[in-house]
Enzyme design. Structure first.
Site, mmCIF file in Angstrom:
data_model
loop_
_atom_site.group_PDB
_atom_site.id
_atom_site.type_symbol
_atom_site.label_atom_id
_atom_site.label_comp_id
_atom_site.label_asym_id
_atom_site.label_seq_id
_atom_site.Cartn_x
_atom_site.Cartn_y
_atom_site.Cartn_z
ATOM 1 N N GLU A 25 71.603 39.366 -5.922
ATOM 2 C CA GLU A 25 71.657 38.912 -7.256
ATOM 3 C C GLU A 25 70.158 38.201 -7.657
ATOM 4 O O GLU A 25 70.006 37.487 -6.575
ATOM 5 C CB GLU A 25 72.791 37.969 -7.661
ATOM 6 C CG GLU A 25 72.823 37.118 -8.658
ATOM 7 C CD GLU A 25 72.979 38.232 -10.074
ATOM 8 O OE1 GLU A 25 73.592 39.229 -10.072
ATOM 9 O OE2 GLU A 25 72.167 38.086 -10.913
ATOM 10 N N HIS A 52 73.283 46.345 -11.594
ATOM 11 C CA HIS A 52 74.152 45.629 -12.594
ATOM 12 C C HIS A 52 72.963 44.943 -13.556
ATOM 13 O O HIS A 52 72.130 44.533 -13.194
ATOM 14 C CB HIS A 52 75.120 44.716 -11.998
ATOM 15 C CG HIS A 52 76.464 45.391 -11.738
ATOM 16 N ND1 HIS A 52 77.670 45.089 -11.895
ATOM 17 C CD2 HIS A 52 76.475 46.431 -10.955
ATOM 18 C CE1 HIS A 52 78.494 45.993 -11.475
ATOM 19 N NE2 HIS A 52 77.840 46.740 -10.683
ATOM 20 N N GLU A 97 85.530 44.206 -14.746
ATOM 21 C CA GLU A 97 85.596 42.509 -14.732
ATOM 22 C C GLU A 97 85.641 42.097 -16.131
ATOM 23 O O GLU A 97 86.251 40.973 -16.026
ATOM 24 C CB GLU A 97 83.885 42.410 -14.227
ATOM 25 C CG GLU A 97 82.905 42.825 -14.977
ATOM 26 C CD GLU A 97 81.508 42.531 -14.623
ATOM 27 O OE1 GLU A 97 81.122 42.310 -13.527
ATOM 28 O OE2 GLU A 97 80.505 42.156 -15.620
#
Lengths: 691, 691
Positions: A403, A471, A496
């Site tokens: 991330e 993502h 999600e």
């Protein structure tokens, strides 16, 4: 095949099957195109050209045609992975060679590729004496529609695609209420209330299906569309950079392809290979290492707040030695990882995604902070060596998470280190993420700088033999043909959203294949079996039946397909889970049986290297009856058909988890009739029986 | 030493010698300071505080004083290199602990350090419950001047310091004509015509010398000053980022020090160690590898267009194999590099800078292009292994050049590779450069992002034992105390300006020590012996005499000191060149004998580890007579004094190269009288004779 000179009055045209494109110049030397399908206008005369910074005429008027080249190509090629094993590329190509009647005698080529199911066109700036570097201030491309079509759109947001689709007439497009009421988005940047994202799906009153998108987005910003709600003209709206410019280019350069997929059958839109065909073949790298797979993840438990990505409650909760104090809620701890590995191994799920394994999550987004993650330091309760060797011993592949919190500069300066670490630990796949405002500050997720960033990461991953699942990336444009390691991306509103926002409506998954998935596979994360009371919050639910979750493994193609729910929830439904265990992620053939955007999608696919077929069918909030001939099966053979169907009293709001499993023996001359509940679906496995 | 509570009416003050600072709150809880020197006001009551984005009161009003701490420190420390071997740090420190009467009860400390020659103060945001991340929108610090002082200023440009100084009253500051008429700058970004750069030098009508600057600029944008020409108040003007914010901070945080150096003697301004004392000591790295040196360079020949940085005339001039076609004018070729190495070795010049050794220069700046240089690929006519081993065999250290063309993102992602290459090749020093608009686009050379970039490069260089000479960097703030490998920077208008613009006026080098050099060493590149007809262009000249060029080696301190002219020009004046060969770059002691900004500077320095002294004296366009007692010499000893003086008919415009060299034997009780020509100077070596 170049022609000597074309008078301005002349219309140049090229056709393939029902699709025809016409190009003409007006008296000011501006270039226009129009498009027809079966003789019916699809795009009325629409402007072409670029506006270059500091020059009012460059690449947009005073054109003369100095030559046209027409070629026809009919070839086939084999993707590394995908929905079909062989793809035909049959098109006619028209290249208009233009010269400007300005002092610089500037040259611009526009190339059209016309297919049976649509057209792609792009601008090509050849190397030439009087221009080298230039800055694109605006792209002038227009799409002038012939009627006030029904449109499936999300806002033209520079930083997010994670919206629900709105169905409206073109004239009613207005993203403001959508932008204002969409919750759960970390960054929203919508500067034009009349802008929409591509792929944009439309349906005309007379039954034409039209999709506008782009192919091969390289070194250029994403194209969104500004709509003039009065005259029904869409115009290209490029995503700007930090100082308001669109693209920094150097001749020679070719823009991405602007694509129009058209048919009078909605199914053809889903079957189209136009965008893949407009992308370049993969480079002669060794791509044999790239393998589709399903994977579970230490992920949904954080989405539903059962555990956390972070190790401590806050970055300030440190003990006297300066070390973070464990909250006791950290998901990616050694024991839990081994638990997931055991489950994956037992059920032959190839991969395990682990999020929250590395330090930084106490403080990860929302502050536009540049240096959050280092991508190599595990949390103290995550024994990375032990977990990695345990996974290896069980034959489970780990997908590690990088991330970036949107700080692309930080990721870039640590990219070498991060990938060396991946290689050293033997990880073959990474999920990357870009939650948060982008750094360099002022840049956007979908601007040229970030497009180039994603490319740099993809190149590095290819070099290091690492597959990617990205993502918060720009929506795909078929680049997975060229870079098959770019296996999936999010770039849309996934499962999600149900966990942290008002969620997805039952028609959502019937629209995504016509919009988001037109550009490439989506990591939608299907497979939720516990559908309501998510994280013990009664307001949070997944608005599908359990069977629809199974069907999504067929209707939403991805070579990286998540098995998203918790092991404990799969253990409750072992018979239904069997479909997820069986369903492949790579196919020899695909047939779209029935589809209508916003309504239903039925797809059947033939497993790669096998005679077995898998069917997925979904509906929106309306119940439907699937009634399909099985003519795709081998003639004269019998199949054991396992049908996973909604129970008669199933409904996405009540009893979503009720299903039936039945077995039949059927052949190609028979039909299958299955009832779908409201918000429901069905999944069918066809296993060829021996003679 | 905390006091319990201070009423608002109370004035808190702290004094050291003639310097006194007073702090008080007004009725709105705003904080003000004022400063006196010998009882005379220097700074009238001036506002303190920060404006935080999204909050009108945070850190700027509603303050109450909850405590004050006063400490006195008197220590000495030894710099790794410098003008003196030992520095005394004697100051009183007043920390005001403030709390806001707002809902968040926010805490802010302001610390003043008062020295004999001025004051530094900074804002300190402690860790506290109700604030973590915040964005600085504006710094409210003001400097309210007591009169319409004479000021030596350059424009407050976010991207360049390479301006000539303007001498004007504060009320007459207007940078617009300067910005518009300054040629040769690649990037100019001046958004406020009433902004000036620091260090800002002023002189009051009653003979006070006042310098405003900052110390320890870390993780914060540079402070420029906006002037209100009516009320004579300067206010902090931080350099913004791409989206108009100033600084992204997280508590705890300490801003850079705002500095005021004050004296009634101009010489004290040049001798001040206030800024160094406000910087942190160097970290306990191994710094023994850091060695001052002189260096020649394949550099001036490109400046005067005798050769080029690039290998080909244009990036488009390629042969059939796609290789660049040599222009025949490339400076950094193997033979030329060896020629320079021979010269350096023969004359014991320790280093050789080589610019243009690596690919990319055909296309290097002006296009805001991100990927220009790779920092590791030599041009085909530069045999880097041969040159490197030849240099090593001759004992010459190579200083390799990493030009970034302003693309900091590109440099950062290649930094590991570039420094590994440097280490592998054995290079111990790099000259970096940032010519061009910054990438990330919208960021500025002097904004927080770039300040952090320079820091990242400095940290990497320290880790890799590489010394830095950084061009087009933010002006220094004494960080070379903390990072002694950050040996020199440009950040000012150097000798090169003479080669490509209207050049530097004769007073330029008398102003720089009071302005640019207050923050740290400058790579000014002195030593030009061929002073006119630069590059056979009769309009281009260096406006000094040859002797002034010698004097600059003493008056412009740098531990990396260039010997800038071509070998062939030094060969014409071997006796004058001897001074350059002899003059040290590291000193035990320094005395500023006489100085007046814009007029003259005379400095004498004692060679490190030796009894020899070197004097440099320069004047502006006016002739002067240097008349100095030699009391700095050892009492009772004789020195052989070699005097390099302008010839009687020398003048910076005519006969600049005429000089005399004379030898005398002198002692500490004698005087030295030397005539300086218009635009002239003199250099003197004092060699202690044995008893």
């Amino acid at each position: 095949m170049g022609l000597p000179f074309v008078t301005q009055a002349q219309i140049t045209e090229v056709a393939m099957g029902k699709v025809k494109v016409q190009v003409n110049l007006n008296g000011q030397g501006q270039l226009f195109y129009s498009m027809l399908f079966g003789g019916k206008p699809v795009i009325k005369q629409s402007l072409l050209g670029l506006k270059v910074k500091g020059n009012d005429t460059l690449f947009n008027k005073l054109f003369e045609i100095i030559g046209t080249d027409v070629t026809e190509t009919d070839t086939t090629w084999k993707p590394v992975w995908g929905e079909v094993s062989t793809i035909r590329d049959h098109h006619k190509q028209l290249t208009l060679r233009l010269r400007q009647k300005d002092a610089g005698r500037h040259l611009l080529n526009i190339t059209f590729r016309v297919f049976n199911d649509g057209v792609g066109f792009r601008y090509e700036i050849p190397q030439q004496p009087n221009i080298d570097y230039f800055i694109v201030e605006k792209e002038l491309t227009e799409f002038s529609m012939t009627g006030n079509h029904q449109t499936f759109w999300i806002p033209g947001d520079y930083d997010s695609n994670e919206y629900s689709y709105t169905r409206s007439a073109i004239s009613k497009i207005d993203n403001k209420p959508v932008v204002e009421t969409t919750g759960g988005l970390v960054v929203q940047t919508v500067e034009d209330r009349y802008s929409v994202q591509t792929p944009l799906m439309m349906k005309s009153a007379d039954g034409l299906y039209i999709n506008i998108h782009e192919a091969a987005l390289v070194n250029y910003p994403a194209m969104q569309l500004h709509v003039n709600t009065r005259n029904l003209v869409f115009s290209a709206a490029l995503v700007p950079d930090a100082v308001g410019n669109m693209a920094y280019l150097q001749a020679p350069f070719k823009t991405p392809w602007r694509t129009l997929i058209v048919s009078d059958h909605a199914e053809d839109i889903l079957s189209s290979k136009l965008i893949l065909n407009l992308n370049e073949p993969s480079k002669p790298n060794d791509v044999t290492w790239i393998k589709p797979m399903k994977f579970i993840g230490i992920w949904w438990e954080m989405q539903i707040k059962k555990s956390t990505w972070s190790f401590a409650n806050s970055a300030r909760e440190k003990n006297v030695d300066g070390n973070l104090v464990a909250s006791g809620k950290h998901g990616a701890n050694t024991a839990n990882a081994k638990h997931y590995i055991d489950f994956a191994a037992k059920h032959h799920i190839e991969g395990l995604l682990i999020e929250g394994w590395n330090t930084g999550w106490e403080d990860w987004f929302g502050n536009w902070k540049e240096n959050v993650f280092d991508f190599v330091t595990p949390y103290p309760d995550f024994d990375i060596k032990a977990v990695t060797s345990y996974a290896a011993s069980k034959g489970v592949k780990l997908i590690m998470h990088n991330e970036t919190s949107g700080s692309a500069t930080n990721y870039e300066r640590k990219l070498d280190t991060a990938f060396k670490f991946m290689n050293k630990m033997g990880y073959g796949a990474i999920k990357t993420g870009y939650v948060g405002r982008i750094i360099p500050r002022g840049e956007h997720h979908d601007g040229q700088w970030m497009i180039n960033h994603y490319q740099r990461v993809t190149d590095k991953a290819m070099e290091k033999h690492v597959a990617l699942d990205v993502h918060e990336m720009v929506r795909p444009t078929g680049l997975h043909r060229t870079y098959p390691n770019l296996m999936a991306s999010e770039a849309g509103r996934g499962t999600e959203s149900n966990a942290f926002s008002n969620g997805n409506s039952p028609d959502h998954e019937t629209i995504l294949p016509f919009t988001r998935l037109i550009g490439g596979p989506m990591d939608y994360t299907p497979g939720i079996f516990k559908l309501n009371n998510l994280g013990s919050d009664s307001s949070k639910r997944v608005r599908t039946t359990l069977c629809k979750q199974l069907a999504l493994y067929v209707t939403m193609y991805s070579p990286l397909q998540m098995v998203a729910d918790l092991p404990e929830n799969y253990k409750k439904y072992p018979d239904a889970f069997q479909f997820i265990k069986d369903v492949p992620v790579d196919w020899d053939d695909t047939k779209v049986l029935e589809a209508e955007p916003g309504e239903y999608v039925s797809i059947v696919r033939n497993e790669k290297g096998s005679s077995d077929w898998y069917l997925g069918a979904i509906t929106n909030e309306k119940p439907r009856t699937l009634n399909i001939p099985l003519s795709f099966l081998k003639k004269g053979r019998k199949y054991q058909v396992t049908i996973f169907a909604d129970a008669s009293n199933a409904h996405y709001l009540s009893n979503p988890e009720l299903y039936t499993i039945s077995n039949r023996m059927l052949g190609s001359n028979q039909k299958l009739v299955i009832k779908l509940a409201p918000g429901g679906g069905c999944a069918v496995k066809f296993k060829l029986l021996p003679l």
